[in-house]
Every structure is written in C-alpha cells, then in structure tokens.
Design a protein around this motif. Sequence first.
Motif, PDB file in Angstrom:
ATOM      1  N   LYS A   1       0.867  -1.132  -0.018  1.00  0.00           N
ATOM      2  CA  LYS A   1       0.033   0.073  -0.127  1.00  0.00           C
ATOM      3  C   LYS A   1       0.799   1.318   0.038  1.00  0.00           C
ATOM      4  CE  LYS A   1      -3.415   2.437   2.627  1.00  0.00           C
ATOM      5  NZ  LYS A   1      -3.980   2.626   3.953  1.00  0.00           N
ATOM      6  N   LYS A   2       0.575   2.214  -0.872  1.00  0.00           N
ATOM      7  CA  LYS A   2       1.261   3.274  -0.974  1.00  0.00           C
ATOM      8  C   LYS A   2       0.605   4.542  -0.513  1.00  0.00           C
ATOM      9  CE  LYS A   2       4.267   1.631  -4.587  1.00  0.00           C
ATOM     10  NZ  LYS A   2       4.158   0.725  -5.954  1.00  0.00           N
ATOM     11  N   GLU A   3       1.267   5.681  -0.296  1.00  0.00           N
ATOM     12  CA  GLU A   3       0.717   6.834   0.179  1.00  0.00           C
ATOM     13  C   GLU A   3       0.271   7.377  -0.892  1.00  0.00           C
ATOM     14  OE1 GLU A   3       2.530   9.790   3.126  1.00  0.00           O
ATOM     15  OE2 GLU A   3       4.053   8.195   2.850  1.00  0.00           O
ATOM     16  N   LYS A   4      -1.271   8.121  -0.771  1.00  0.00           N
ATOM     17  CA  LYS A   4      -1.843   8.806  -1.978  1.00  0.00           C
ATOM     18  C   LYS A   4      -0.676   9.823  -2.508  1.00  0.00           C
ATOM     19  CE  LYS A   4      -6.455   7.554  -0.720  1.00  0.00           C
ATOM     20  NZ  LYS A   4      -7.702   7.867  -0.205  1.00  0.00           N
ATOM     21  N   GLY A   5      -0.525  10.060  -3.765  1.00  0.00           N
ATOM     22  CA  GLY A   5      -0.051  10.824  -4.526  1.00  0.00           C
ATOM     23  C   GLY A   5       1.599  10.394  -4.635  1.00  0.00           C
TER      24      GLY A   5
END
Length: 181
Positions: A175-179
């Motif tokens: 899961k990656k940070e948004k942006g």
Amino acid sequence: MNWIIWIIIACEIGFWVLIILGLAARYLLNRKKLGLVLLALTPLVDLLLLAVSAIDLYHGAKANIGHGLAAVYIGVSVGFGKNMIRWADRQFRIRVLKTGEKEKDLFGLEFAKANLIGWLRHLLAYCIGGSLIAATVLFVGDFERTSELVGIMRVWTIVLAIDLIITLSYFFWPKKEKGRI
C-alpha cells in the motif's frame, strides 16, 4: 428468526454497552476501577452465550446457524476482543473527550505486517471457534443434528483463506501513500 440469533444480538449489544459504560466510567466519571470492572465483564457475555447455546443443544435442539455463529462470535471476541476495546478506547478519547490522537496511516511493509498480525488474530479466532464447534459436535454426539456446524466451518475456512491471500498480497503489492508513485 431463530431465538439463538436474538441471544447473539443481545450479547453483541451487551458487549458494546459494557465497553461504553466502562469507558464512560473511566473518563467521564473518573472512576478508573469501576471502568476496569465493567470492561472486565465483557468476557462474561461470551460465557453466557456459550452456556445458552450448549444448553439448547443439550436439550435436543438441532444445531443451526445461530449455534455456529455463537462459536464464531466467541472466537472473534477472544481473538480480537482486546484490540476492539483498545480501538473503542481510542475512539472515545478522540470523539468524546477530544484528547486522543488519530492513529497514523500505515504504508508499505508496516501496513503488510499489521495486516499479517490481523490475519494471525483471525487464525486464532478460527481455531477457538472451530474448537468450540468440534467440541459441540462431539458433545452432542449426533452428526445429523450438528451437520450445519460443519458447513459453517467450511465457509469460515474459505473466508480465512481469502483473508490470507489478501494479506499476503500486501507484501507483493504494498500500500502506497496517496500521491506517491
């Protein structure tokens, strides 16, 4: 609806009422010992549910989804109960007292590890619930009357497997940070 389902609903409501009363006593009334006692009563709700289900089966009832859900409920309460109380405590401080801090979002390997811990709690719940179902089948001694419980375990096994696949996917596709790319 089967009466055992109503008992499960009442026990679920009782569980959350005890948690809310315990947190209110702890924080709003500043009665820490009373709050602890109320929170410590939550396992008694599980024992009540187990006793009612066992008595019903002992007196000749045919096991149904309600009896199976009683075992699932107890497994989930044991596997996740402490975390549910911790979550409720944090939410109470944030929403009612306006003093708590929101939990930081996890990403990458931290998120994957946190989900793996959650899956291990699910596995614990599954083992406890499954053991209660197996004990019930053996206790009643009549597979025809308890066959629906085995069906519940089949469904729960599939759910547990899907949960594991999703959990493991976070290690391969974090899961990656948004942006962020």
